[in-house]
Design an enzyme around this catalytic site. Structure first.
Site, mmCIF file in Angstrom:
data_model
loop_
_atom_site.group_PDB
_atom_site.id
_atom_site.type_symbol
_atom_site.label_atom_id
_atom_site.label_comp_id
_atom_site.label_asym_id
_atom_site.label_seq_id
_atom_site.Cartn_x
_atom_site.Cartn_y
_atom_site.Cartn_z
ATOM 1 C CB SER A 92 -0.884 0.016 1.247
ATOM 2 O OG SER A 92 -0.064 0.042 2.405
ATOM 3 C CG HIS A 100 3.896 0.411 6.767
ATOM 4 N ND1 HIS A 100 3.155 -0.320 5.873
ATOM 5 C CD2 HIS A 100 4.026 1.647 6.214
ATOM 6 C CE1 HIS A 100 2.834 0.439 4.840
ATOM 7 N NE2 HIS A 100 3.353 1.648 5.022
HETATM 8 N N1 DGL Z 1 2.102 -2.686 5.021
HETATM 9 C C1 DGL Z 1 0.820 -3.229 4.906
HETATM 10 C C2 DGL Z 1 0.600 -4.461 5.726
HETATM 11 O O1 DGL Z 1 1.471 -5.236 5.806
HETATM 12 C C3 DGL Z 1 -0.330 -2.320 4.781
HETATM 13 C C4 DGL Z 1 -0.600 -1.371 5.849
HETATM 14 C C5 DGL Z 1 -1.747 -0.479 5.468
HETATM 15 O O2 DGL Z 1 -1.758 0.048 4.360
HETATM 16 O O3 DGL Z 1 -2.657 -0.325 6.294
HETATM 17 O O4 DGL Z 1 -0.403 -4.713 6.276
#
Ligand code: DGL
Length: 267
Positions: free
Chosen positions: A12, A186
């Site tokens: 994302s 993240h």
């Molecule tokens: N980095 C993503 C995950 O692993 C998405 C986080 C998001 O866009 O809310 O869930």
């Protein structure tokens, strides 16, 4: 294999750079194509159906650009869309899942915390994961709104980070967890801040290194690893964003720890 055909990595936003970093350190010769769907970030609070449609759209686009494999470096998109992506795309699709299995093996006191997005915690895949690997441990799932936004700004340390983290980690501290799964790509960028708050008795586990190894194993088994040998150069990573490249580039470079050529796309 097409000459220079990349491994596509998609998230994302910037979180998937934690997985791209693992891929790049395990196989520096492999050309990577990263796509941050910044315009739709964060995915974590969106309905699963919307994440599924968007992921398929992005996946098709990346295959159209010649990707040799697709790494869905997003737990939320993997939870919502992995099956659909595998059914519809003509390349290997590798996904993330929160590292519940290694955490259940690592815990000493039987209490595990899972930090993830609301989307990941509500997906059927997560339910199946718990059923398969966490039957003998107590798992406390914690949705973590606000963390993705910090990382998207390239902010990974300091007072504001600690302020956002503290109330999110409190339920895990109260549950007495000794092992915490970083179930969103993240969160590895916030690893030091999380470790500082949770203290030295708590082990943090992420899935990126294992997913990178699995991706390379799959390509190896298909005979489509990028040829490497003595003197092979480190491959450059192409970076695409559906957001504003001028805004995205500084944070992306701060997390990637190297200059990046960031290109905006309409998708
Ligand atoms: N980095 C993503 C995950 O692993 C998405 C986080 C998001 O866009 O809310 O869930």
């Amino acid at each position: 294999m097409k000459e220079g055909s990349p491994i596509a990595v998609f998230d994302s936003g910037l979180g998937g750079l934690s997985v791209a970093r693992d891929l790049h350190s395990q196989a520096p010769e492999e050309p990577l194509l990263y796509l941050a769907d910044t315009r739709y970030c964060p995915y974590g609070g969106r309905p699963l159906e919307e994440i599924r449609e968007r992921s398929l759209h992005v996946g098709r686009y990346l295959v159209g650009l010649g990707a040799r494999a697709l790494v869905v470096a997003c737990n939320s998109a993997s939870g919502a869309a992995l099956e659909v992506l595998r059914e519809n795309l003509p390349v290997p699709v590798i996904g993330m899942e929160p590292a519940v299995k290694p955490a259940a093996a690592a815990t000493r006191n039987g209490s595990v915390g899972v930090m993830a997005t609301a989307a990941t915690l509500s997906a059927d895949r997560y339910e199946r994961l718990m059923h398969a690997h966490a039957r003998n441990v107590v798992v406390t799932g914690q949705a973590c709104p606000g963390l993705v936004e910090l990382v998207e700004e390239g902010e990974t340390e300091g007072d504001r980070v600690r302020q956002v983290l503290r109330p999110l980690l409190e339920p895990l501290e109260e549950a007495g967890v000794d092992t915490v799964v970083l179930g969103c790509t993240h969160y590895p960028f916030l690893r030091d801040a999380i470790a500082e708050i949770m203290g030295p008795g708590v082990t943090l586990i992420e899935s990126g290194p294992a997913v990178a190894r699995q991706t390379l194993r799959i390509l190896e088994s298909q005979g489509s690893r990028f040829p490497a040998g003595p003197g092979t150069e480190r491959a450059k990573m192409r970076f695409l964003t559906t957001g504003d490249p001028i805004r995205v580039a500084p944070a992306a470079e701060r997390l990637w720890l190297a200059p990046l050529k960031v290109k905006g796309i309409a998708l």
